[in-house]
Motif scaffolding. Structure first.
Motif, PDB file in Angstrom:
ATOM      1  N   VAL A  55     -29.273 -18.336 -23.178  1.00 12.59           N
ATOM      2  CA  VAL A  55     -28.522 -17.104 -23.369  1.00 12.59           C
ATOM      3  C   VAL A  55     -29.251 -16.204 -24.500  1.00 12.59           C
ATOM      4  CG1 VAL A  55     -26.516 -15.897 -24.692  1.00 12.59           C
ATOM      5  CG2 VAL A  55     -26.221 -17.746 -22.886  1.00 12.59           C
ATOM      6  N   ILE A  56     -29.733 -17.082 -25.676  1.00 11.58           N
ATOM      7  CA  ILE A  56     -30.487 -16.250 -26.729  1.00 11.58           C
ATOM      8  C   ILE A  56     -31.924 -15.675 -26.034  1.00 11.58           C
ATOM      9  CG2 ILE A  56     -32.174 -16.838 -28.764  1.00 11.58           C
ATOM     10  CD1 ILE A  56     -29.483 -18.458 -29.555  1.00 11.58           C
ATOM     11  N   LEU A  57     -32.383 -16.359 -25.212  1.00 10.04           N
ATOM     12  CA  LEU A  57     -33.980 -16.087 -24.519  1.00 10.04           C
ATOM     13  C   LEU A  57     -33.747 -14.943 -23.846  1.00 10.04           C
ATOM     14  CD1 LEU A  57     -35.599 -19.401 -23.794  1.00 10.04           C
ATOM     15  CD2 LEU A  57     -35.916 -18.095 -25.855  1.00 10.04           C
ATOM     16  N   GLU A  58     -32.533 -14.985 -23.016  1.00 15.00           N
ATOM     17  CA  GLU A  58     -32.387 -13.713 -22.127  1.00 15.00           C
ATOM     18  C   GLU A  58     -32.203 -12.609 -22.875  1.00 15.00           C
ATOM     19  OE1 GLU A  58     -29.192 -12.284 -18.650  1.00 15.00           O
ATOM     20  OE2 GLU A  58     -29.067 -14.255 -19.478  1.00 15.00           O
ATOM     21  N   GLU A  59     -31.394 -12.724 -23.970  1.00 14.77           N
ATOM     22  CA  GLU A  59     -31.113 -11.488 -24.915  1.00 14.77           C
ATOM     23  C   GLU A  59     -32.393 -11.046 -25.420  1.00 14.77           C
ATOM     24  OE1 GLU A  59     -28.922  -8.529 -25.744  1.00 14.77           O
ATOM     25  OE2 GLU A  59     -27.799 -10.289 -25.171  1.00 14.77           O
ATOM     26  N   ILE A  60     -33.211 -11.633 -26.071  1.00 12.82           N
ATOM     27  CA  ILE A  60     -34.702 -11.400 -26.687  1.00 12.82           C
ATOM     28  C   ILE A  60     -35.463 -10.663 -25.410  1.00 12.82           C
ATOM     29  CG2 ILE A  60     -36.677 -12.287 -27.457  1.00 12.82           C
ATOM     30  CD1 ILE A  60     -35.253 -14.512 -28.826  1.00 12.82           C
ATOM     31  N   ILE A  61     -35.412 -11.226 -24.420  1.00 10.65           N
ATOM     32  CA  ILE A  61     -36.461 -10.642 -23.449  1.00 10.65           C
ATOM     33  C   ILE A  61     -35.738  -9.388 -22.655  1.00 10.65           C
ATOM     34  CG2 ILE A  61     -37.536 -11.235 -21.017  1.00 10.65           C
ATOM     35  CD1 ILE A  61     -37.173 -13.957 -21.695  1.00 10.65           C
ATOM     36  N   SER A  62     -34.491  -9.378 -22.579  1.00  7.06           N
ATOM     37  CA  SER A  62     -34.083  -8.156 -21.971  1.00  7.06           C
ATOM     38  C   SER A  62     -33.843  -6.901 -22.805  1.00  7.06           C
ATOM     39  CB  SER A  62     -32.882  -8.469 -20.994  1.00  7.06           C
ATOM     40  OG  SER A  62     -31.851  -8.891 -21.855  1.00  7.06           O
ATOM     41  N   TYR A  63     -33.241  -7.144 -24.040  1.00  9.29           N
ATOM     42  CA  TYR A  63     -32.857  -6.308 -24.798  1.00  9.29           C
ATOM     43  C   TYR A  63     -33.901  -5.252 -25.337  1.00  9.29           C
ATOM     44  CZ  TYR A  63     -29.808  -4.353 -28.779  1.00  9.29           C
ATOM     45  OH  TYR A  63     -28.949  -3.751 -29.507  1.00  9.29           O
ATOM     46  N   GLU A  64     -33.127  -4.033 -25.121  1.00  5.99           N
ATOM     47  CA  GLU A  64     -34.021  -2.654 -25.445  1.00  5.99           C
ATOM     48  C   GLU A  64     -33.249  -2.060 -26.740  1.00  5.99           C
ATOM     49  OE1 GLU A  64     -34.279  -0.176 -22.294  1.00  5.99           O
ATOM     50  OE2 GLU A  64     -35.410  -1.819 -21.097  1.00  5.99           O
ATOM     51  N   ALA A  65     -33.762  -2.042 -27.943  1.00  4.38           N
ATOM     52  CA  ALA A  65     -33.183  -1.405 -29.112  1.00  4.38           C
ATOM     53  C   ALA A  65     -32.902  -0.113 -28.931  1.00  4.38           C
ATOM     54  CB  ALA A  65     -34.176  -1.709 -30.221  1.00  4.38           C
ATOM     55  N   GLN A  66     -31.809   0.340 -29.768  1.00  6.31           N
ATOM     56  CA  GLN A  66     -31.382   1.487 -29.440  1.00  6.31           C
ATOM     57  C   GLN A  66     -32.105   2.510 -30.439  1.00  6.31           C
ATOM     58  OE1 GLN A  66     -27.242   1.447 -31.246  1.00  6.31           O
ATOM     59  NE2 GLN A  66     -26.428   0.206 -29.474  1.00  6.31           N
ATOM     60  N   ASN A  67     -32.671   2.301 -31.581  1.00  9.21           N
ATOM     61  CA  ASN A  67     -33.562   2.987 -32.406  1.00  9.21           C
ATOM     62  C   ASN A  67     -35.010   2.136 -32.518  1.00  9.21           C
ATOM     63  OD1 ASN A  67     -31.410   4.885 -33.057  1.00  9.21           O
ATOM     64  ND2 ASN A  67     -30.894   3.505 -34.715  1.00  9.21           N
ATOM     65  N   ARG A  68     -35.944   2.922 -32.886  1.00  9.15           N
ATOM     66  CA  ARG A  68     -37.326   2.319 -32.906  1.00  9.15           C
ATOM     67  C   ARG A  68     -37.933   2.060 -34.209  1.00  9.15           C
ATOM     68  NH1 ARG A  68     -39.626   3.015 -27.969  1.00  9.15           N
ATOM     69  NH2 ARG A  68     -41.951   2.964 -28.732  1.00  9.15           N
ATOM     70  N   LYS A  69     -37.080   2.470 -35.194  1.00  7.02           N
ATOM     71  CA  LYS A  69     -37.828   2.220 -36.630  1.00  7.02           C
ATOM     72  C   LYS A  69     -37.010   0.861 -37.250  1.00  7.02           C
ATOM     73  CE  LYS A  69     -37.676   7.115 -37.991  1.00  7.02           C
ATOM     74  NZ  LYS A  69     -37.241   8.122 -38.956  1.00  7.02           N
ATOM     75  N   THR A  70     -37.746   0.639 -38.533  1.00  3.50           N
ATOM     76  CA  THR A  70     -37.440  -0.865 -38.899  1.00  3.50           C
ATOM     77  C   THR A  70     -36.887  -0.720 -40.310  1.00  3.50           C
ATOM     78  OG1 THR A  70     -39.575  -1.482 -37.829  1.00  3.50           O
ATOM     79  CG2 THR A  70     -38.791  -2.978 -39.603  1.00  3.50           C
ATOM     80  N   ASP A  71     -35.659  -1.424 -40.421  1.00  5.85           N
ATOM     81  CA  ASP A  71     -35.331  -2.028 -41.923  1.00  5.85           C
ATOM     82  C   ASP A  71     -34.706  -3.173 -42.017  1.00  5.85           C
ATOM     83  OD1 ASP A  71     -33.751  -1.593 -44.221  1.00  5.85           O
ATOM     84  OD2 ASP A  71     -32.468   0.041 -43.610  1.00  5.85           O
ATOM     85  N   ILE A  72     -35.863  -3.957 -42.707  1.00  5.13           N
ATOM     86  CA  ILE A  72     -35.719  -5.398 -42.932  1.00  5.13           C
ATOM     87  C   ILE A  72     -34.707  -5.753 -43.741  1.00  5.13           C
ATOM     88  CG2 ILE A  72     -36.789  -7.607 -43.742  1.00  5.13           C
ATOM     89  CD1 ILE A  72     -39.399  -6.158 -42.604  1.00  5.13           C
ATOM     90  N   ASP A  73     -34.348  -4.705 -44.834  1.00  9.00           N
ATOM     91  CA  ASP A  73     -33.430  -5.013 -45.950  1.00  9.00           C
ATOM     92  C   ASP A  73     -31.793  -5.147 -45.008  1.00  9.00           C
ATOM     93  OD1 ASP A  73     -31.253  -3.611 -47.800  1.00  9.00           O
ATOM     94  OD2 ASP A  73     -32.646  -4.878 -49.012  1.00  9.00           O
TER      95      ASP A  73
END
Length: 296
Positions: A149-167
């Motif tokens: 399930v985790i691998l499927e999510e990683i491969i298929s997921y498309e983020a809503q936003n393109r910027k990064t906030d590690i915090d």
């Protein structure tokens, strides 16, 4: 409808391919190393046995010894079960790759090896995907089906936003993971102002940064005038890749930035795995596990 079915079949084949390769690497190379590198949270009482010459007198169970009129010592086992949390950077820059694969594909491969190593050691695995906010969280659980399930999510997921906030991602972990966990942050570290969040998380959890890069991050081959676009902000620009002076300047600046970044992580005492999109993950993971074994 046919296209959707075809995409589902392609996704299933991709997941199966990653599972087969990851399990082979885990079975042949990383299972024992993972176990040795990440110890359990402590030890717990297991049983008692009769005292033998050379046993540590501090382990004598006086209650049992008095009851049985002989000396008995306590036996302990490692409290093995731990929680592994894969924290994946889903920003736009992770879709970049100039050679064998993108940074996201590299992250998928590493995540699979870590996840299968964890479940083979009876640990739980969870997933967090973030951009400039937490986009997806799958709570830690055990088992092969959960890892798929985790691998499927990683491969298929498309983020809503393109910027990064590690915090934002690390703050979410601090608020939800009360017990100590092993946290792998898979990112290209294209962000700012995350040092404080990393220091706090590193003090509470077993924190590892998996730094993902591409050869073009540090060096551009001579080619001519290049049109470039920032994958996170969309800003456009032109690079003169024809002149050696400009190329050398770019390489010098980028290498200095990378060295400063590694020095910063080392100064914060944060364990780091450095991987490139054009290289195998085996050597770097082997070196990391050997280092961790000595550290533990």
């Amino acid at each position: 409808m046919q296209r959707r079915v075809r995409n589902i079949k392609e996704l299933a084949r991709t997941i199966r391919h990653i599972e087969i390769r990851s399990k082979r690497l885990v079975n042949e190379l990383f299972s024992g190393e993972y176990h040795s590198s990440f110890k359990g949270r402590g030890i717990e009482f297991s049983n008692v046995r009769e005292y033998s010459w050379g046993d540590d007198v501090r382990t004598i169970d006086w209650n049992t010894s008095a009851r049985k009129n002989d000396l008995y010592v306590k036996l302990f086992t490692e409290e093995r079960e731990r929680t592994v949390l894969l924290v994946l950077d889903g920003s736009g820059s992770m879709l970049f790759g100039s050679r064998q694969r993108t940074k996201k594909e590299l992250a998928s491969e590493v995540a699979a090896v870590l996840a299968f190593s964890a479940i083979m050691n009876n640990d739980k695995v969870g997933l967090l995907i973030f951009s400039d906010h937490v986009e997806k969280f799958i709570p830690p659980r055990k088992g092969r089906s959960h890892v798929l399930v985790i691998l499927e999510e990683i491969i298929s997921y498309e983020a809503q936003n393109r910027k990064t906030d590690i915090d934002a991602a690390l703050s979410f972990i601090r608020s939800t993971q009360k017990r100590q966990a092993i946290v792998f942050l898979l990112t290209d570290l294209i962000d700012e102002r995350y040092e404080k969040a990393m220091k706090i998380l590193n003090a509470r959890h077993d924190f590892v940064v998996v730094h993902l890069t591409d050869p073009l991050d540090t060096e551009i081959p001579g080619s001519g005038i290049l049109w470039v676009q920032d994958p996170e902000t969309g800003e456009e620009g032109i690079i003169d890749a024809a002149g050696t002076r400009a190329l050398k300047r770019y390489k010098t600046i980028r290498q200095a930035q990378q060295e400063l970044l590694m020095k910063k992580l080392s100064g914060m005492k944060i364990d780091t795995i450095c991987l490139q999109t054009n290289s195998s993950i085996i050597g770097a993971l082997n070196r990391f596990f050997r280092y961790r074994e000595k550290k533990v």
